[in-house]
Design a protein around this motif. Structure first.
Motif, PDB file in Angstrom:
ATOM      1  N   VAL A 113       4.318   4.921  12.359  1.00  0.00           N
ATOM      2  CA  VAL A 113       4.769   4.263  11.288  1.00  0.00           C
ATOM      3  C   VAL A 113       3.623   3.604  10.544  1.00  0.00           C
ATOM      4  O   VAL A 113       3.544   3.574   9.406  1.00  0.00           O
ATOM      5  N   SER A 114       2.608   3.036  11.133  1.00  0.00           N
ATOM      6  CA  SER A 114       1.332   2.623  10.485  1.00  0.00           C
ATOM      7  C   SER A 114       0.878   3.371   9.569  1.00  0.00           C
ATOM      8  O   SER A 114       0.246   3.234   8.559  1.00  0.00           O
ATOM      9  N   ASP A 115       0.547   4.663  10.110  1.00  0.00           N
ATOM     10  CA  ASP A 115      -0.088   5.906   9.466  1.00  0.00           C
ATOM     11  C   ASP A 115       0.663   6.098   8.280  1.00  0.00           C
ATOM     12  O   ASP A 115       0.076   6.370   6.951  1.00  0.00           O
ATOM     13  N   ARG A 116       2.085   6.118   8.287  1.00  0.00           N
ATOM     14  CA  ARG A 116       2.945   6.398   6.973  1.00  0.00           C
ATOM     15  C   ARG A 116       2.445   5.243   6.074  1.00  0.00           C
ATOM     16  O   ARG A 116       2.556   5.439   4.705  1.00  0.00           O
ATOM     17  N   THR A 117       2.714   4.033   6.233  1.00  0.00           N
ATOM     18  CA  THR A 117       2.571   2.752   5.698  1.00  0.00           C
ATOM     19  C   THR A 117       1.205   3.063   4.921  1.00  0.00           C
ATOM     20  O   THR A 117       1.099   2.677   3.894  1.00  0.00           O
ATOM     21  N   ARG A 118       0.046   3.418   5.660  1.00  0.00           N
ATOM     22  CA  ARG A 118      -1.230   3.348   5.062  1.00  0.00           C
ATOM     23  C   ARG A 118      -1.131   4.350   3.901  1.00  0.00           C
ATOM     24  O   ARG A 118      -1.659   4.198   2.853  1.00  0.00           O
ATOM     25  N   GLU A 119      -0.506   5.685   4.144  1.00  0.00           N
ATOM     26  CA  GLU A 119      -0.277   6.566   3.144  1.00  0.00           C
ATOM     27  C   GLU A 119       0.353   6.009   2.083  1.00  0.00           C
ATOM     28  O   GLU A 119       0.093   6.483   0.774  1.00  0.00           O
ATOM     29  N   GLN A 120       1.372   5.294   2.124  1.00  0.00           N
ATOM     30  CA  GLN A 120       2.424   4.842   1.191  1.00  0.00           C
ATOM     31  C   GLN A 120       1.304   3.888   0.116  1.00  0.00           C
ATOM     32  O   GLN A 120       1.330   3.884  -0.916  1.00  0.00           O
ATOM     33  N   LEU A 121       0.628   2.815   0.823  1.00  0.00           N
ATOM     34  CA  LEU A 121      -0.158   1.954   0.154  1.00  0.00           C
ATOM     35  C   LEU A 121      -1.261   2.632  -0.405  1.00  0.00           C
ATOM     36  O   LEU A 121      -1.753   2.135  -1.763  1.00  0.00           O
ATOM     37  N   GLU A 122      -1.894   3.942   0.196  1.00  0.00           N
ATOM     38  CA  GLU A 122      -2.828   4.623  -0.801  1.00  0.00           C
ATOM     39  C   GLU A 122      -2.258   5.256  -1.889  1.00  0.00           C
ATOM     40  O   GLU A 122      -3.010   5.370  -3.020  1.00  0.00           O
ATOM     41  N   GLY A 123      -1.209   5.452  -1.985  1.00  0.00           N
ATOM     42  CA  GLY A 123      -0.342   6.213  -3.077  1.00  0.00           C
ATOM     43  C   GLY A 123      -0.071   5.364  -4.313  1.00  0.00           C
ATOM     44  O   GLY A 123       0.375   5.870  -5.339  1.00  0.00           O
ATOM     45  N   ILE A 124      -0.228   4.084  -4.241  1.00  0.00           N
ATOM     46  CA  ILE A 124       0.077   3.208  -5.124  1.00  0.00           C
ATOM     47  C   ILE A 124      -1.065   2.281  -5.778  1.00  0.00           C
ATOM     48  O   ILE A 124      -1.744   1.764  -5.049  1.00  0.00           O
ATOM     49  N   ASP A 125      -1.539   2.843  -6.928  1.00  0.00           N
ATOM     50  CA  ASP A 125      -2.695   2.070  -7.540  1.00  0.00           C
ATOM     51  C   ASP A 125      -2.341   0.967  -8.638  1.00  0.00           C
ATOM     52  O   ASP A 125      -0.927   0.677  -8.761  1.00  0.00           O
ATOM     53  N   LEU A 126      -3.130   0.038  -8.992  1.00  0.00           N
ATOM     54  CA  LEU A 126      -2.881  -1.010  -9.727  1.00  0.00           C
ATOM     55  C   LEU A 126      -2.321  -0.620 -11.248  1.00  0.00           C
ATOM     56  O   LEU A 126      -1.311  -1.415 -11.650  1.00  0.00           O
ATOM     57  N   LYS A 127      -2.519   0.310 -11.478  1.00  0.00           N
ATOM     58  CA  LYS A 127      -2.093   0.979 -12.879  1.00  0.00           C
ATOM     59  C   LYS A 127      -0.636   0.876 -12.645  1.00  0.00           C
ATOM     60  O   LYS A 127       0.082   0.583 -13.611  1.00  0.00           O
ATOM     61  N   GLN A 128      -0.368   1.716 -11.787  1.00  0.00           N
ATOM     62  CA  GLN A 128       1.214   1.844 -11.238  1.00  0.00           C
ATOM     63  C   GLN A 128       1.990   0.448 -11.052  1.00  0.00           C
ATOM     64  O   GLN A 128       2.989   0.386 -11.764  1.00  0.00           O
ATOM     65  N   LEU A 129       1.256  -0.373 -10.292  1.00  0.00           N
ATOM     66  CA  LEU A 129       1.717  -1.703 -10.202  1.00  0.00           C
ATOM     67  C   LEU A 129       2.417  -2.662 -11.362  1.00  0.00           C
ATOM     68  O   LEU A 129       2.968  -3.103 -11.720  1.00  0.00           O
ATOM     69  N   THR A 130       0.985  -2.403 -12.199  1.00  0.00           N
ATOM     70  CA  THR A 130       1.320  -3.107 -13.586  1.00  0.00           C
ATOM     71  C   THR A 130       2.303  -2.423 -14.668  1.00  0.00           C
ATOM     72  O   THR A 130       2.796  -3.119 -15.275  1.00  0.00           O
ATOM     73  N   GLU A 131       2.519  -1.207 -14.482  1.00  0.00           N
ATOM     74  CA  GLU A 131       3.596  -0.421 -15.321  1.00  0.00           C
ATOM     75  C   GLU A 131       4.904  -0.760 -14.581  1.00  0.00           C
ATOM     76  O   GLU A 131       5.797  -0.935 -15.436  1.00  0.00           O
ATOM     77  N   ARG A 132       5.080  -1.222 -13.306  1.00  0.00           N
ATOM     78  CA  ARG A 132       6.437  -1.554 -12.749  1.00  0.00           C
ATOM     79  C   ARG A 132       6.792  -2.988 -13.344  1.00  0.00           C
ATOM     80  O   ARG A 132       5.966  -3.752 -13.628  1.00  0.00           O
ATOM     81  N   GLY A 133       8.170  -3.086 -13.709  1.00  0.00           N
ATOM     82  CA  GLY A 133       8.282  -4.432 -14.370  1.00  0.00           C
ATOM     83  C   GLY A 133       8.445  -4.388 -15.791  1.00  0.00           C
ATOM     84  O   GLY A 133       8.816  -5.172 -16.504  1.00  0.00           O
ATOM     85  N   ASN A 134       7.593  -3.246 -16.454  1.00  0.00           N
ATOM     86  CA  ASN A 134       7.661  -3.051 -17.885  1.00  0.00           C
ATOM     87  C   ASN A 134       8.618  -2.365 -18.580  1.00  0.00           C
ATOM     88  O   ASN A 134       8.750  -1.934 -19.440  1.00  0.00           O
ATOM     89  N   GLU A 135       9.654  -1.700 -17.589  1.00  0.00           N
ATOM     90  CA  GLU A 135      10.691  -0.944 -17.929  1.00  0.00           C
ATOM     91  C   GLU A 135      11.479  -1.670 -18.798  1.00  0.00           C
ATOM     92  O   GLU A 135      11.929  -2.984 -18.377  1.00  0.00           O
ATOM     93  N   PRO A 136      12.018  -1.125 -19.782  1.00  0.00           N
ATOM     94  CA  PRO A 136      13.135  -2.099 -20.602  1.00  0.00           C
ATOM     95  C   PRO A 136      14.444  -2.295 -19.654  1.00  0.00           C
ATOM     96  O   PRO A 136      14.957  -1.735 -18.641  1.00  0.00           O
ATOM     97  N   MET A 137      15.065  -3.652 -20.162  1.00  0.00           N
ATOM     98  CA  MET A 137      16.195  -4.093 -19.240  1.00  0.00           C
ATOM     99  C   MET A 137      17.431  -3.690 -20.021  1.00  0.00           C
ATOM    100  O   MET A 137      17.226  -3.979 -21.462  1.00  0.00           O
ATOM    101  N   TYR A 138      18.387  -3.014 -19.242  1.00  0.00           N
ATOM    102  CA  TYR A 138      19.720  -2.610 -20.302  1.00  0.00           C
ATOM    103  C   TYR A 138      20.739  -3.610 -19.491  1.00  0.00           C
ATOM    104  O   TYR A 138      20.942  -3.656 -18.388  1.00  0.00           O
ATOM    105  N   TYR A 139      21.280  -4.209 -20.311  1.00  0.00           N
ATOM    106  CA  TYR A 139      22.447  -5.068 -20.222  1.00  0.00           C
ATOM    107  C   TYR A 139      24.031  -4.518 -20.513  1.00  0.00           C
ATOM    108  O   TYR A 139      23.925  -3.966 -21.631  1.00  0.00           O
ATOM    109  N   ILE A 140      24.689  -4.349 -19.717  1.00  0.00           N
ATOM    110  CA  ILE A 140      26.147  -3.795 -19.762  1.00  0.00           C
ATOM    111  C   ILE A 140      27.276  -5.042 -20.265  1.00  0.00           C
ATOM    112  O   ILE A 140      27.256  -6.204 -19.597  1.00  0.00           O
TER     113      ILE A 140
END
Length: 137
Positions: free
Chosen positions: A110-137
């Motif tokens: 589980v720890s090894d898999r978590t490390r792999e997941q954390l290595e796969g997310i960079d700061l550029k991706q982090l800043t792009e999250r939350g910038n997606e447009p919000m659609y309201y119905i």
């Protein structure tokens, strides 16, 4: 998963620095604290850990502040975790008893898999999250 306040604030501060990254723009401590609604006193301790971890640089003086040590796409979440909360990725189980070794192997996987997941997310991706447009119905 329980994320400490310290790690949460570290990620938020790093996201702010990534948003401003151009390799030379310095962001002041008070601006980071204000933008993320974090205590300056607590944030300076976190930024010192991140500096020691090699993911940010600091500049002293009147025009001083903080900036990323490398481009946002070259810094991943694992580096931030290791700088601020290294114990989060440490396995503390024991191998005693009949099932100890098997349980430890499971948690290590589980720890090894978590490390792999954390290595796969960079700061550029982090800043792009939350910038997606919000659609309201």
């Amino acid at each position: 998963m329980r994320i400490s306040q310290k790690l949460d604030y570290a990620c938020r501060a790093m996201a702010q620095l990534a948003k401003r990254y151009d390799g030379r723009t310095i962001t002041r401590l008070d601006e980071l604290a204000q933008r993320e609604a974090v205590s300056s006193n607590f944030l300076v301790q976190i930024l010192n850990d991140l500096r020691r971890g090699g993911v940010i640089e600091s500049r002293r003086g009147k025009a001083g502040g903080y900036l990323l040590a490398r481009p946002p796409e070259a810094i991943n979440l694992k580096e931030i975790v290791e700088a601020v909360e290294p114990s989060l990725l440490t396995i503390t189980t024991h191998t005693e008893g009949e099932s100890g070794a098997a349980v430890r192997q499971l948690w290590q996987a589980v720890s090894d898999r978590t490390r792999e997941q954390l290595e796969g997310i960079d700061l550029k991706q982090l800043t792009e999250r939350g910038n997606e447009p919000m659609y309201y119905i």
